[in-house]
Scaffold this active site. Structure first.
Site, PDB file in Angstrom:
ATOM      1  N   ARG A  76       0.837  -1.196   0.000  1.00 60.54           N
ATOM      2  CA  ARG A  76       0.000   0.000   0.000  1.00 60.54           C
ATOM      3  C   ARG A  76       0.869   1.242   0.000  1.00 60.54           C
ATOM      4  NH1 ARG A  76      -2.256   0.890   4.358  1.00 60.54           N
ATOM      5  NH2 ARG A  76      -1.767  -1.040   5.440  1.00 60.54           N
ATOM      6  N   TYR A 215      -1.590  -3.391  -7.031  1.00 61.22           N
ATOM      7  CA  TYR A 215      -1.330  -4.261  -5.883  1.00 61.22           C
ATOM      8  C   TYR A 215      -2.354  -4.136  -4.750  1.00 61.22           C
ATOM      9  CZ  TYR A 215       1.530  -7.352  -3.064  1.00 61.22           C
ATOM     10  OH  TYR A 215       1.984  -8.438  -2.356  1.00 61.22           O
ATOM     11  N   LYS A 224      -9.725  -2.018   1.455  1.00 61.22           N
ATOM     12  CA  LYS A 224      -9.435  -0.871   2.330  1.00 61.22           C
ATOM     13  C   LYS A 224     -10.219   0.370   1.895  1.00 61.22           C
ATOM     14  CE  LYS A 224      -6.360  -3.491   4.256  1.00 61.22           C
ATOM     15  NZ  LYS A 224      -6.489  -4.053   5.572  1.00 61.22           N
ATOM     16  N   HIS A 244     -10.888  -2.306  11.318  1.00 60.10           N
ATOM     17  CA  HIS A 244      -9.791  -3.140  10.822  1.00 60.10           C
ATOM     18  C   HIS A 244      -9.585  -4.291  11.806  1.00 60.10           C
ATOM     19  CE1 HIS A 244      -5.373  -3.125   9.181  1.00 60.10           C
ATOM     20  NE2 HIS A 244      -6.137  -3.968   8.537  1.00 60.10           N
ATOM     21  N   SER A 266      -1.692  -3.782   9.864  1.00 57.42           N
ATOM     22  CA  SER A 266      -1.384  -4.721   8.777  1.00 57.42           C
ATOM     23  C   SER A 266      -0.119  -5.517   9.081  1.00 57.42           C
ATOM     24  CB  SER A 266      -1.177  -3.957   7.476  1.00 57.42           C
ATOM     25  OG  SER A 266      -2.330  -3.221   7.165  1.00 57.42           O
ATOM     26  N   CYS A 268       0.481  -7.841  11.315  1.00 58.42           N
ATOM     27  CA  CYS A 268       0.803  -8.072  12.731  1.00 58.42           C
ATOM     28  C   CYS A 268       0.129  -9.340  13.256  1.00 58.42           C
ATOM     29  CB  CYS A 268       0.397  -6.872  13.578  1.00 58.42           C
ATOM     30  SG  CYS A 268       1.451  -5.449  13.334  1.00 58.42           S
ATOM     31  N   ASP A 291      -9.673  -9.701   8.576  1.00 59.13           N
ATOM     32  CA  ASP A 291      -9.134  -8.353   8.341  1.00 59.13           C
ATOM     33  C   ASP A 291     -10.100  -7.219   8.677  1.00 59.13           C
ATOM     34  OD1 ASP A 291      -6.977  -6.702   7.503  1.00 59.13           O
ATOM     35  OD2 ASP A 291      -7.918  -6.404   5.558  1.00 59.13           O
ATOM     36  N   ARG A 380       1.793 -12.199  -0.795  1.00 56.70           N
ATOM     37  CA  ARG A 380       0.451 -12.510  -0.296  1.00 56.70           C
ATOM     38  C   ARG A 380      -0.156 -13.714  -0.988  1.00 56.70           C
ATOM     39  NH1 ARG A 380      -1.922  -8.753   3.663  1.00 56.70           N
ATOM     40  NH2 ARG A 380      -0.332  -7.149   3.856  1.00 56.70           N
TER      41      ARG A 380
END
Ligand code: SAT
Ligand code: MN
Length: 594
Positions: A76, A215, A224, A244, A266, A268, A291, A380
């Site tokens: 991001r 991406y 998001k 989130h 993000s 974690c 998420d 990912r």
């Protein structure tokens, strides 16, 4: 210009038709594909991408593909993400802002002719289970076939979403990789335009524009952009929460079940916690989402959560049969791997196995040098949640699941203990607002730097963060006081003086969740401390585990005083928007610490 079916046959929705027509005139694609969301459509687009060299089929994983991005399009990009509210004040100090008229002008010139030589795909999708009180339809227009495939795995995409829409309102999202093709010009495997990259949200008109990146959260606009930035604005307006957070169902050995929501920045460990394999005998964990959580108060006064997504976009490195066997089984087939390494018909990443396979190709499609990371740290997997062997039976329930506890966690080598229970709802909101975490590869920029990340929403709140805090305080008054979820701060990442992690994490987090589970039924003991309730000795089930409790729970008074000083100056950014209730919480904390 070719179109796969006449627009009038695809939808009768007049403003949707008008918007698509405008986009065609503006972006000038070579052809248009109106998506139906079928598996035939997925297979056809995937086959075209394989032919072009953008995807590599994986012989060892049925229905799966490997893909590598441009080296400068890997995460991001917060520095080019904008919230263009009418007034700058409404975007607040955590967002970049530009005057909407000026930004529209800029976007007009960027998007003009940007899809030349490419196919424009129109993707209708529904966020949240069909029929949910929170379900909302979005439509993404994109010139990236990669986005179509990912949206198919990540959302409820296609005909059914379109029929849900009927003649209602939808969230429009226009996306382009920003690389028009001249007649006869060859394409590259991963087209993108890093120099002109920009991701823009208009919170009042509720629209999204994204240009130059292909991406993840930059391009999959349901995630998001819609489910957090735009939805947070909708939630504030209508009295719900867009967060989130992962959502997890936990069943104790007696068969009692509770749901927990947890916010972490993000990369974690949200996916790992959401798919936890309990280590304590008789406990069961099931995954609702990994998420994002949309939450509302039900008629019974309890807080309910739905997962707006229908798939996972999880961090690959570190995922293994040891750390997350559920994810490993979920991605055995029908998955897309972006920026992992590749060898012999399969993918590989750091942490998957101790020794890498021979003849490894790195994430940039070059033979691996044995030194630099073979997989990009933000590589990912994309996969539909329907394949998760631990999918919660209520994951598709339109009503959602009742939440008993909310966790806020960061990646901190010190200061915050393993687990603390808040003294009240407002103190819990204060804990959320106080969240700091060491930065990860999910965002372009330096890794490992401590930064404030309130509610793990720093990059995702579509309005003034101070007003967002106030909204959380307000929400606490909407629920039935006795039925409000309890709020906790957690930190799995504390390190000892040698820099080693003190807590084993992963499945062992079950122990912390057990204490929380029992606390929410008033069955576990706690000690009151200046920062909140800590587990009483013996209350945390550590059977069969040796850990240094002192390093996990010690409260360093001077570090905490420094922490409150830092918070005080951070909170000043929010000026008059910072709620009085949180000022009081800060003051009370200072008093308790002195
Ligand atoms: O925003 S992404 O979807 O690319 C992943 C994340 O940062 O959580
Ligand atoms: Mn995330």
């Amino acid at each position: 210009m070719k179109i796969n079916i006449p627009l009038s046959e695809w939808t009768a929705h007049s403003s949707l038709r008008a918007w698509i027509g405008d986009a065609i005139r503006k972006c000038k694609p070579k052809s248009v594909h109106l998506c139906d969301g079928s598996s035939e459509e997925f297979d056809k687009i995937a086959a075209e991408m394989v032919k072009k060299g953008s995807l590599v089929p994986l012989s060892k994983r049925p229905g799966s593909f490997w893909c590598h991005s441009h080296p400068d399009d890997v995460a991001r990009v917060e520095e080019c993400t904008y919230i263009c509210s009418k007034s700058k004040e409404d975007a607040g100090p955590t967002n970049h802002w530009r005057e909407p008229g000026e930004m529209k002008e800029h976007l007009r010139s960027l998007f003009s002719g940007c899809m030349q030589g490419r196919t424009m795909y129109v993707i209708p999708y529904c966020m949240a289970p069909f029929g949910s009180p929170l379900a909302h339809v979005g439509v993404e227009i994109t010139d990236s076939p990669y986005v179509v495939l990912n949206m198919k795995l990540m959302t409820r995409m296609g005909k059914e979403a379109l029929s849900q829409l009927e003649d209602g309102e939808f969230i429009p999202g226009l996306h382009s990789v920003g690389v028009p093709l001249e007649e006869g010009e060859d394409d590259v495997p991963w087209p993108c335009n890093p120099k002109e990259r920009i991701i823009v949200h208009f919170p009042e008109e509720k629209s999204i524009y994204s240009y130059g990146s292909g991406y993840g959260g930059n391009a999959l606009l349901g995630k998001k952009c819609f489910a957090l930035r735009i939805a947070s604005v909708m939630a504030k307006e209508k009295g719900w929460l867009a967060e989130h957070m992962l959502i997890l169902g936990l069943t104790n050995p007696e068969g009692e079940k509770k749901y927990i929501a947890a916010a972490f920045p993000s990369a974690c460990g949200k996916t790992n916690l959401a798919m936890l394999t309990p280590t304590l005998p008789g406990w069961k964990a099931e995954c609702v989402g990994d998420d994002i959580a949309w939450m509302y108060f039900g008629k019974d006064g309890r807080l309910y959560a739905v997962n707006p997504e229908a798939g996972y976009f999880g961090v690959a490195p570190g995922t293994s049969m040891k750390t997350n066997p559920i994810a490993m089984r979920t991605i055995e087939r029908n998955a897309i791997f972006t920026n992992t390494a590749y060898a012999d018909g399969d993918v590989w990443w750091e942490g998957l196995s101790e020794t890498p396979p021979p003849n490894l190709i790195n994430w940039q499609n070059k033979p691996w040098d044995g030194k630099s990371p073979a997989a990009h740290p933000n590589s990912r997997f994309t996969v539909a949640m329907a394949q998760c062997p631990a999918l919660d039976p209520a994951a598709n329930d339109p009503a959602g699941v009742p939440i008993s506890a909310i966790l806020f966690g960061g990646r901190r080598h010190g200061v915050t203990p393993l687990v603390v229970e808040s003294l009240s709802w407002n103190h819990g909101v204060f804990m959320g607002a106080s969240l700091s975490s060491e930065s990860t590869a999910a965002v372009k920029g330096e890794v490992g730097k401590l930064r404030h990340d309130p509610f793990a929403m720093r990059s995702f709140c579509g309005y003034h963060m101070g007003d967002y805090f106030a909204h959380w305080i307000e929400m606490g008054k909407r629920g039935a006081a006795s039925k409000l979820p309890r709020i906790y701060s957690v930190n799995w990442f504390r390190r000892d003086s040698k820099g080693k992690f003190v807590w084993p994490g992963f499945g062992e987090n079950n122990r912390v969740l057990k204490w929380i589970f029992e606390r929410t039924s008033n069955r576990a003991a706690a000690n009151s401390t200046p920062i909140g309730y800590l587990p009483a000795p013996e209350a945390l089930d550590l059977s069969g585990l040796t850990v240094d409790l002192q390093s996990l729970f010690s409260i360093d008074q001077s570090a905490w005083k420094e922490e409150t000083e830092k918070l005080k100056s951070y909170f000043q950014h929010f000026e008059m928007h910072f709620p009085k209730e949180l000022e009081d919480e800060l003051q009370c904390l200072e008093e308790r610490l002195s």
